[in-house]
Scaffold this motif. Structure first.
Motif, mmCIF file in Angstrom:
data_model
loop_
_atom_site.group_PDB
_atom_site.id
_atom_site.type_symbol
_atom_site.label_atom_id
_atom_site.label_comp_id
_atom_site.label_asym_id
_atom_site.label_seq_id
_atom_site.Cartn_x
_atom_site.Cartn_y
_atom_site.Cartn_z
ATOM 1 N N ALA A 108 6.467 12.788 -2.058
ATOM 2 C CA ALA A 108 7.886 12.426 -2.020
ATOM 3 C C ALA A 108 8.748 13.576 -2.534
ATOM 4 O O ALA A 108 9.830 13.843 -1.996
ATOM 5 C CB ALA A 108 8.122 11.164 -2.852
ATOM 6 N N ARG A 109 8.281 14.258 -3.571
ATOM 7 C CA ARG A 109 9.045 15.392 -4.108
ATOM 8 C C ARG A 109 9.132 16.530 -3.097
ATOM 9 O O ARG A 109 10.144 17.222 -3.011
ATOM 10 C CB ARG A 109 8.378 15.927 -5.374
ATOM 11 C CG ARG A 109 8.409 14.992 -6.564
ATOM 12 C CD ARG A 109 7.616 15.611 -7.703
ATOM 13 N NE ARG A 109 7.523 14.722 -8.854
ATOM 14 C CZ ARG A 109 6.732 14.945 -9.898
ATOM 15 N NH1 ARG A 109 5.968 16.034 -9.924
ATOM 16 N NH2 ARG A 109 6.694 14.097 -10.908
ATOM 17 N N LEU A 110 8.038 16.739 -2.352
ATOM 18 C CA LEU A 110 7.940 17.883 -1.437
ATOM 19 C C LEU A 110 7.926 17.435 0.016
ATOM 20 O O LEU A 110 7.285 18.065 0.856
ATOM 21 C CB LEU A 110 6.667 18.683 -1.743
ATOM 22 C CG LEU A 110 6.465 19.141 -3.183
ATOM 23 C CD1 LEU A 110 5.159 19.919 -3.322
ATOM 24 C CD2 LEU A 110 7.642 19.983 -3.662
ATOM 25 N N SER A 111 8.634 16.389 0.315
ATOM 26 C CA SER A 111 8.615 15.795 1.649
ATOM 27 C C SER A 111 8.841 16.834 2.749
ATOM 28 O O SER A 111 9.880 17.502 2.797
ATOM 29 C CB SER A 111 9.696 14.712 1.739
ATOM 30 O OG SER A 111 9.724 14.135 3.021
ATOM 31 N N GLY A 112 7.830 16.993 3.590
ATOM 32 C CA GLY A 112 7.944 17.902 4.727
ATOM 33 C C GLY A 112 7.835 19.375 4.387
ATOM 34 O O GLY A 112 7.938 20.229 5.278
ATOM 35 N N MET A 113 7.625 19.698 3.118
ATOM 36 C CA MET A 113 7.597 21.104 2.714
ATOM 37 C C MET A 113 6.207 21.704 2.883
ATOM 38 O O MET A 113 5.195 21.054 2.630
ATOM 39 C CB MET A 113 8.038 21.255 1.249
ATOM 40 C CG MET A 113 9.458 20.806 0.978
ATOM 41 S SD MET A 113 9.922 21.040 -0.760
ATOM 42 C CE MET A 113 11.518 20.219 -0.804
ATOM 43 N N VAL A 114 6.171 22.959 3.302
ATOM 44 C CA VAL A 114 4.925 23.715 3.450
ATOM 45 C C VAL A 114 5.141 25.095 2.837
ATOM 46 O O VAL A 114 6.262 25.468 2.477
ATOM 47 C CB VAL A 114 4.514 23.843 4.937
ATOM 48 C CG1 VAL A 114 4.212 22.473 5.533
ATOM 49 C CG2 VAL A 114 5.605 24.556 5.740
ATOM 50 N N TRP A 115 4.059 25.852 2.728
ATOM 51 C CA TRP A 115 4.180 27.221 2.219
ATOM 52 C C TRP A 115 5.167 28.006 3.073
ATOM 53 O O TRP A 115 5.096 27.985 4.298
ATOM 54 C CB TRP A 115 2.838 27.938 2.255
ATOM 55 C CG TRP A 115 1.781 27.377 1.360
ATOM 56 C CD1 TRP A 115 0.751 26.562 1.722
ATOM 57 C CD2 TRP A 115 1.629 27.610 -0.048
ATOM 58 N NE1 TRP A 115 -0.037 26.275 0.634
ATOM 59 C CE2 TRP A 115 0.475 26.902 -0.473
ATOM 60 C CE3 TRP A 115 2.340 28.352 -0.999
ATOM 61 C CZ2 TRP A 115 0.028 26.905 -1.791
ATOM 62 C CZ3 TRP A 115 1.906 28.356 -2.309
ATOM 63 C CH2 TRP A 115 0.765 27.640 -2.705
#
Length: 263
Positions: A108-115
């Protein structure tokens, strides 16, 4: 969390304030570093902290017992790796929330985030061997996996299995892992504690020694921020108050930090 600029002339550094070449995140700092690295607007992150709706979960923790267990493990150890391995054993033997419950919070904190293309380094510790590890975009693990491992506080959150290993919080090595920024200049270290804590320095001065002769500045929480954190930092209810006082602290030191960053 660490912010560093490497091989950049002062004039260039002035142009990239707020965009350091390297981010090094440990524990809670890994979440922040990951969010910043992906370009999420700071205002959006701030507003998310103020939102009463959250995926965060409340955990009642006995922090005095936690610190006593950590101290006991270190006092009986024969080496730093052995100390961390002993802490890893505590983590593996402690009943916590299910991993999928904890992982959902990180997702939830990094929703959809990638390197991203940013140089982001996330610290963790092998729970079995006690050997520290640094994850980056070349490590073959997802950003969410890396952050989950880095913030797996032993005895509170579940150990994180990745590629045949089990990992715990990067803060088991040190709170900031500041020495990993050796060779960077300048280096800005963010510590969510006052400079002195009941157990001693929040960051041991010896941890900063390898950074010489680079310019180093450490930002600590002030008394107002510490009060906003409350007695249980795992209580989602302190998110809003902490964000508000954090913003005020940031505003009060912004000009000083800009001067430091520009040299």
């Amino acid at each position: 969390m660490l912010l560093g600029i490497q091989d950049v002339e002062p004039e260039a550094a002035a142009r990239i304030i707020g965009a350091p070449t390297t981010l090094i995140g440990t524990s809670a700092g890994s979440n922040v570093a990951a969010q910043i690295s992906t370009g999420t607007p700071l205002q959006q992150l701030f507003e998310r902290q103020l939102d009463e709706k959250t995926s965060e979960i409340f955990v009642e923790a006995d922090f005095e017992a936690f610190m006593a267990n950590m101290a006991a493990a270190q006092s009986e150890a024969t080496s730093p790796d052995d100390a961390r391995s002993r802490i890893g054993t505590i983590a593996k033997n402690t009943k916590t929330v299910a991993r999928e419950v904890r992982r959902a919070v990180i997702e939830a904190r990094l929703s959809g985030m990638v390197w991203s293309d940013r140089d982001l380094r996330i610290t963790s510790v092998d729970a079995d061997t006690g050997i520290p590890v640094v994850f980056d975009r070349e490590s073959g693990v997802s950003l969410i996996d890396a952050v989950e491992a880095s913030s797996a506080v032993p005895g509170i959150w579940p150990v994180v299995p990745l590629a045949g290993h089990r990992y715990i919080d990067g803060g088991v090595r040190t709170m900031a892992n500041a020495d990993l920024a050796t060779g960077f200049d300048p280096v800005l270290v963010l510590i969510p504690q006052t400079e002195r804590t009941p157990s001693g320095f929040a960051i041991d001065p010896s941890e900063l020694e390898p950074l010489a002769p680079s310019r180093v500045h450490v930002i600590y929480a002030d008394a107002v921020a510490l009060a906003a954190f409350g007695t249980n930092p795992l209580d989602p209810g302190v998110r809003g108050p902490s964000a508000l006082v954090g913003r005020e602290l940031g505003r009060s030191i912004a000009s000083h930090i800009a001067g430091f960053w520009m040299g």
